[in-house]
Design a protein around this motif. Structure first.
Motif, PDB file in Angstrom:
ATOM      1  N   ASP A   5       0.786  -1.242   0.000  1.00  0.00           N
ATOM      2  CA  ASP A   5       0.000   0.000   0.000  1.00  0.00           C
ATOM      3  C   ASP A   5       0.816   1.289   0.000  1.00  0.00           C
ATOM      4  O   ASP A   5       0.644   2.126  -0.854  1.00  0.00           O
ATOM      5  CB  ASP A   5      -1.018   0.042   1.141  1.00  0.00           C
TER       6      ASP A   5
ATOM      7  N   ARG B  37      -3.086   5.046  -2.440  1.00  0.00           N
ATOM      8  CA  ARG B  37      -2.696   5.066  -1.018  1.00  0.00           C
ATOM      9  C   ARG B  37      -1.497   5.986  -0.765  1.00  0.00           C
ATOM     10  O   ARG B  37      -1.335   6.505   0.337  1.00  0.00           O
ATOM     11  CB  ARG B  37      -2.358   3.641  -0.538  1.00  0.00           C
TER      12      ARG B  37
ATOM     13  N   HIS C 289       1.364  -2.319  -7.048  1.00  0.00           N
ATOM     14  CA  HIS C 289       0.133  -2.747  -6.359  1.00  0.00           C
ATOM     15  C   HIS C 289      -1.062  -2.016  -6.987  1.00  0.00           C
ATOM     16  O   HIS C 289      -2.069  -1.842  -6.333  1.00  0.00           O
ATOM     17  CB  HIS C 289       0.281  -2.435  -4.873  1.00  0.00           C
TER      18      HIS C 289
ATOM     19  N   HIS D 247       1.355  -4.640   5.934  1.00  0.00           N
ATOM     20  CA  HIS D 247       1.034  -3.323   5.359  1.00  0.00           C
ATOM     21  C   HIS D 247       1.865  -2.237   6.035  1.00  0.00           C
ATOM     22  O   HIS D 247       2.302  -2.389   7.168  1.00  0.00           O
ATOM     23  CB  HIS D 247      -0.463  -3.023   5.509  1.00  0.00           C
TER      24      HIS D 247
HETATM   25 ZN   LIG Z   1      -3.333  -3.400  -0.670  1.00  0.00          ZN
END
Ligand SMILES: [Zn+2]
Length: 328
Positions: A51, A87, A110, A241
């Motif tokens: 992220d 993100r 991602h 994450h």
């Molecule tokens: Zn993700």
């Protein structure tokens, strides 16, 4: 001292017979070493982070990012981060990803919008557009590697999308970056942050401890699945994450894994394990590569989704570790 005398590494070689004895002793020592190595479960693990963080929406983003990188550096661990542009944003958040590259970690893709290929509403062409959009930006960052981590680990809800994506990736020179160990760090993070927002550091600490136990539990589960499916323990890749709980817990969780005999390897070398290039025949496609392999092999008792807050909330609630006012 007896072991040293037995191995004979320090004895002078005075004759042909002496040389033969030393060769024999060294061969015996090698066999003993092999034997002892096979008696100790050698589990290896690479950490990967999905992220990225955006300082324009989260004022503490740079601090959490710095803390995660410090923990990795202190532990001597080379990792891989998979940013999603939605993100990170396109400004300072990308600078934070640049810090990963400059610290020697690998950078993957991602997607730009973090949409699920498992969603019936998302056509394959739109998902490929997301991958291209992110690749165009992330490929300028040092450490870039043409590897794709699917958002939510979802690789297609129907055959045409799953196989169409596999063909596109092959033609475009992309490799998939699956995980072997999935977990719910995102959910523990929500609970942890909720306690901190209530200024209850004691409860937050208890959640952090439960979180580390959760990761150890999931690692043991997926390693057990590997023994069933592969008959061996692969070089594991764990999904984490770039969030607040990992900034706070990473030192402790690395220590906890090492204490239980796990050793860390680089993400780049872990992905050399052949399990990460397998194309598993399951639908919906995705989850942990070990979960998918187990599903394809017909192993019973697999839950779907493999990891989710629905499994974690009841035990946390029973321990009084979910704040009453936390949004469900
Ligand atoms: Zn993700």
């Amino acid at each position: 001292m007896r072991a040293k005398s037995f191995l004979g590494f320090c004895q002078p070689l005075t004759s042909k017979k002496g040389i033969a004895m030393v060769v024999l002793r060294r061969a015996l020592a090698a066999v003993l070493l092999l034997f002892s190595a096979s008696c100790v479960p050698a589990q290896t693990l690479a950490l990967t982070f999905d992220d990225g963080l955006d300082p324009s929406t989260e004022p503490a983003a740079a601090s959490w990012n710095r803390q995660i990188l410090k923990s990795l550096r202190d532990a001597g661990i080379s990792s891989m981060v998979f940013p999603s542009l939605v993100r990170t944003g396109q400004g300072e958040g990308l600078d934070l990803i640049g810090d990963w590259g400059r610290a020697g970690h690998a950078i993957g893709n991602h997607t730009s919008r973090h949409r699920s290929l498992g969603s019936p509403q998302l056509p394959l062409a739109d998902f490929i557009g997301d991958v291209k959009e992110a690749g165009a930006v992330l490929s300028r960052i040092p450490g870039w590697s043409k590897m794709l981590r699917f958002p939510y680990l979802k690789e297609g809800n129907m055959l045409a999308k799953r196989d169409g994506m596999r063909l596109w990736m092959q033609a475009a020179g992309y490799r998939a970056a699956p995980v072997s160990i999935d977990a719910s760090d995102w959910y523990y993070n929500q609970v942890y942050v909720a306690w901190l927002n209530e200024a209850n550091a004691a409860k937050a600490d208890q959640v952090k401890a439960a979180y580390i136990a959760h990761l150890l539990d999931r690692a043991a589960y997926y390693d057990g699945l590997a023994q069933q499916v592969l008959g061996r323990s692969p070089a594991h890749v764990m999904l984490l994450h770039t969030n607040r709980i990992n900034a706070a817990a990473l030192d402790e969780l690395i220590w906890a894994f090492r204490e239980r005999g796990w050793s860390f390897t680089t993400a780049r070398s872990a992905f050399d394990d052949p399990i990460y290039t397998e194309q598993i025949d399951t639908l919906p496609a995705g989850e942990s590569i070990l979960w998918a392999s187990a599903k394809a092999a017909g192993i019973p008792g697999l839950r779907y989704p493999a990891e989710d807050s629905v499994y974690e909330a009841p035990p946390l609630r029973a321990q009084g570790l979910i704040p009453a006012h936390m949004p469900q």
